[in-house]
Scaffold this active site. Structure first.
Site, PDB file in Angstrom:
ATOM      1  N   LEU A  65       0.829  -1.207   0.000  1.00  0.00           N
ATOM      2  CA  LEU A  65       0.000   0.000   0.000  1.00  0.00           C
ATOM      3  C   LEU A  65       0.864   1.257   0.000  1.00  0.00           C
ATOM      4  CD1 LEU A  65      -2.478  -1.355   2.684  1.00  0.00           C
ATOM      5  CD2 LEU A  65      -2.918  -1.161   0.226  1.00  0.00           C
ATOM      6  N   PRO A  66       0.243   2.424  -0.293  1.00  0.00           N
ATOM      7  CA  PRO A  66       1.049   3.637  -0.426  1.00  0.00           C
ATOM      8  C   PRO A  66       1.736   4.107   0.862  1.00  0.00           C
ATOM      9  CG  PRO A  66      -1.071   3.895  -1.528  1.00  0.00           C
ATOM     10  CD  PRO A  66      -1.139   2.617  -0.756  1.00  0.00           C
ATOM     11  N   THR A  99       6.397   0.558   1.988  1.00  0.00           N
ATOM     12  CA  THR A  99       7.418   1.351   2.682  1.00  0.00           C
ATOM     13  C   THR A  99       6.681   2.386   3.527  1.00  0.00           C
ATOM     14  OG1 THR A  99       8.954   1.116   0.848  1.00  0.00           O
ATOM     15  CG2 THR A  99       9.404   2.876   2.419  1.00  0.00           C
ATOM     16  N   LYS A 174      15.251  -0.101   5.618  1.00  0.00           N
ATOM     17  CA  LYS A 174      14.878   0.325   4.257  1.00  0.00           C
ATOM     18  C   LYS A 174      15.114   1.841   4.083  1.00  0.00           C
ATOM     19  CE  LYS A 174      12.364   0.916   0.443  1.00  0.00           C
ATOM     20  NZ  LYS A 174      12.800   0.589  -0.886  1.00  0.00           N
ATOM     21  N   LYS A 249       9.038  10.857  -0.537  1.00  0.00           N
ATOM     22  CA  LYS A 249       8.323  10.197   0.572  1.00  0.00           C
ATOM     23  C   LYS A 249       9.308   9.481   1.504  1.00  0.00           C
ATOM     24  CE  LYS A 249       6.136   5.908   1.135  1.00  0.00           C
ATOM     25  NZ  LYS A 249       5.382   4.755   0.689  1.00  0.00           N
TER      26      LYS A 249
HETATM   27  P1  NAD Z   1       0.883   2.272  -6.308  1.00  0.00           P
HETATM   28  O1  NAD Z   1       0.286   3.583  -5.951  1.00  0.00           O
HETATM   29  O2  NAD Z   1       1.138   1.929  -7.727  1.00  0.00           O
HETATM   30  O3  NAD Z   1      -0.035   1.100  -5.698  1.00  0.00           O
HETATM   31  C1  NAD Z   1      -0.728   1.154  -4.484  1.00  0.00           C
HETATM   32  C2  NAD Z   1      -2.026   0.386  -4.669  1.00  0.00           C
HETATM   33  O4  NAD Z   1      -2.692   0.286  -3.401  1.00  0.00           O
HETATM   34  C3  NAD Z   1      -3.004   1.073  -5.627  1.00  0.00           C
HETATM   35  O5  NAD Z   1      -3.397   0.164  -6.644  1.00  0.00           O
HETATM   36  C4  NAD Z   1      -4.188   1.454  -4.727  1.00  0.00           C
HETATM   37  O6  NAD Z   1      -5.437   1.426  -5.378  1.00  0.00           O
HETATM   38  C5  NAD Z   1      -4.085   0.404  -3.645  1.00  0.00           C
HETATM   39  N1  NAD Z   1      -4.749   0.761  -2.385  1.00  0.00           N
HETATM   40  C6  NAD Z   1      -4.617   1.882  -1.646  1.00  0.00           C
HETATM   41  N2  NAD Z   1      -5.374   1.809  -0.526  1.00  0.00           N
HETATM   42  C7  NAD Z   1      -5.985   0.596  -0.567  1.00  0.00           C
HETATM   43  C8  NAD Z   1      -6.909  -0.072   0.281  1.00  0.00           C
HETATM   44  N3  NAD Z   1      -7.345   0.472   1.431  1.00  0.00           N
HETATM   45  N4  NAD Z   1      -7.334  -1.301  -0.065  1.00  0.00           N
HETATM   46  C9  NAD Z   1      -6.907  -1.871  -1.222  1.00  0.00           C
HETATM   47  N5  NAD Z   1      -6.040  -1.290  -2.079  1.00  0.00           N
HETATM   48  C10 NAD Z   1      -5.591  -0.068  -1.750  1.00  0.00           C
HETATM   49  O7  NAD Z   1       2.232   2.175  -5.446  1.00  0.00           O
HETATM   50  P2  NAD Z   1       3.478   1.188  -5.698  1.00  0.00           P
HETATM   51  O8  NAD Z   1       4.466   1.844  -6.586  1.00  0.00           O
HETATM   52  O9  NAD Z   1       2.971  -0.174  -6.011  1.00  0.00           O
HETATM   53  O10 NAD Z   1       4.134   1.205  -4.237  1.00  0.00           O
HETATM   54  C11 NAD Z   1       3.554   0.490  -3.155  1.00  0.00           C
HETATM   55  C12 NAD Z   1       4.476   0.572  -1.974  1.00  0.00           C
HETATM   56  O11 NAD Z   1       5.750   0.041  -2.340  1.00  0.00           O
HETATM   57  C13 NAD Z   1       4.743   2.002  -1.489  1.00  0.00           C
HETATM   58  O12 NAD Z   1       4.773   2.004  -0.082  1.00  0.00           O
HETATM   59  C14 NAD Z   1       6.095   2.347  -2.096  1.00  0.00           C
HETATM   60  O13 NAD Z   1       6.818   3.301  -1.328  1.00  0.00           O
HETATM   61  C15 NAD Z   1       6.774   0.984  -2.063  1.00  0.00           C
HETATM   62  N6  NAD Z   1       7.863   0.811  -3.059  1.00  0.00           N
HETATM   63  C16 NAD Z   1       7.675   1.203  -4.354  1.00  0.00           C
HETATM   64  C17 NAD Z   1       8.704   1.017  -5.266  1.00  0.00           C
HETATM   65  C18 NAD Z   1       8.530   1.445  -6.711  1.00  0.00           C
HETATM   66  O14 NAD Z   1       9.545   1.481  -7.445  1.00  0.00           O
HETATM   67  N7  NAD Z   1       7.323   1.734  -7.175  1.00  0.00           N
HETATM   68  C19 NAD Z   1       9.907   0.436  -4.879  1.00  0.00           C
HETATM   69  C20 NAD Z   1      10.061   0.005  -3.555  1.00  0.00           C
HETATM   70  C21 NAD Z   1       9.016   0.207  -2.652  1.00  0.00           C
END
Ligand code: NAD
Length: 305
Positions: A65-66, A99, A174, A249
């Site tokens: 999740l975000p 994260t 992390k 973030k």
């Molecule tokens: P993203 O915004 O693409 O995906 C998040 C998903 O969570 C979305 O599809 C959203 O609809 C869903 N969501 C939000 N609230 C929800 C709820 N209550 N119930 C169900 N679904 C819900 O983000 P991402 O890029 O996939 O990143 C996710 C996490 O991973 C973050 O914490 C980010 O910091 C971490 N991260 C991302 C990367 C990257 O390169 N994108 C790398 C390492 C870590």
């Protein structure tokens, strides 16, 4: 094979869940965005109408999740809604791969423990490419037994799996890593640009620094100067990769953590300011190596971008 509930099917969660299906797990998914669920359904996932619907009856729950507020409310619930920990069966393993701040991870771990449920924080490194390839690094916090229990499912999505310590330790490790990465990216960018300003070829300068005392991961794998390295975001208009907004973030989380522990992190604080400024200039959705443009001259950006 275990049944896994996977909640949060964004850029990272979608391909991670797909790898679990490929590995033979029964995967039940939920996301607030129906199209994200549909994509996984086409790859063999079962879908649910709610997060609790996905989690009920699962052996393992994974969330991606975000931010911390989403993780807290989803697991623990509030006055209006039940949390995941209210609906899962005894013995269900809970794994949050988002994260987030370490305090939120500890908050959920404490509430889970009160219901005798094991929870681990398991943020990842490796980005969207690592998520798709199944080569993510997992950095875990939680009990030894929960960490052991998580090995099978994490192995299906990643390569290196570390146990950083107790609940919240995965999140601390992390953000330490990402704070260091941001500092390395900024310092590498300004060093390369200074060489260019003095007429050096950035390719030759990179080759020199890679094997000298300034060598670091950004020079080896992610050169920020356009044209030096193939198949990295800098040679593709800074598209793809790890977004500036996500780095902002993570650097915010690192500075919150520094305040809590009274740690001195001057380089991390400066890197955060630089990245915040970079995002404000409209670069939030571009790769974080685009910070290089803060040091390059406008003519060079026009020619190479
Ligand atoms: P993203 O915004 O693409 O995906 C998040 C998903 O969570 C979305 O599809 C959203 O609809 C869903 N969501 C939000 N609230 C929800 C709820 N209550 N119930 C169900 N679904 C819900 O983000 P991402 O890029 O996939 O990143 C996710 C996490 O991973 C973050 O914490 C980010 O910091 C971490 N991260 C991302 C990367 C990257 O390169 N994108 C790398 C390492 C870590």
């Amino acid at each position: 094979m275990s049944t896994v509930a996977f909640i949060g099917l964004g850029n990272m969660g979608g391909p991670m869940a797909a790898n679990l299906i490929k590995a033979g797990f029964t995967v039940k998914v939920f996301d607030l965005v129906p199209a994200a669920m549909q994509t996984l359904a086409e790859q063999g996932a079962l879908t649910a109408n709610s997060a609790c619907g996905a989690a009920a009856g699962a052996d393992i729950v994974i969330t991606m999740l975000p931010a911390g507020k989403h993780v807290r409310s989803l697991y623990v619930g509030d006055d209006n809604a039940k949390g995941l920990i209210d609906v899962v069966a005894a013995g269900t393993l809970l794994i949050d791969c988002s994260t987030i701040d370490a305090d939120s991870a500890r908050f959920v771990a404490k509430h889970a423990a009160e219901k005798e449920l094991a929870f681990i924080d398991a943020p990842v490194s490796g980005g969207t490419a690592g998520a798709a390839a199944g080569t993510l690094t997992f950095i875990c916090g939680g009990s030894d037994s929960a960490f052991e229990q998580a090995q099978g499912v994490l192995n299906a999505m990643g390569g290196n799996i570390f146990h950083a310590g107790a609940a919240g330790a995965g999140q601390v490790a992390k953000i330490c890593n990402n704070m260091l990465l941001s500092v390395l990216m900024v310092a590498t960018s300004e060093s390369l640009q200074m060489g260019i300003d003095h007429g050096l070829d950035p390719q030759i300068l990179s080759d020199i620094m890679k094997v000298s005392s300034g060598g670091n991961w950004t020079l080896d794998k992610y050169n920020p100067c356009p044209g030096v390295m193939e198949s990295v975001p800098s040679s593709n208009g800074y598209q793809g990769g790890f977004m500036v907004d996500l780095m902002v973030k993570d650097l915010g989380l690192s500075q919150e953590a520094a305040l809590l522990s009274n740690s001195s992190t001057p380089m991390g604080a400066l890197a955060r300011s630089l990245y915040v400024n970079h995002a404000k200039q409209g670069n939030g959705k571009r790769d974080f190596s685009s910070i290089f443009e803060q040091f390059a001259h406008s003519e060079q950006i026009k020619n190479k971008g």
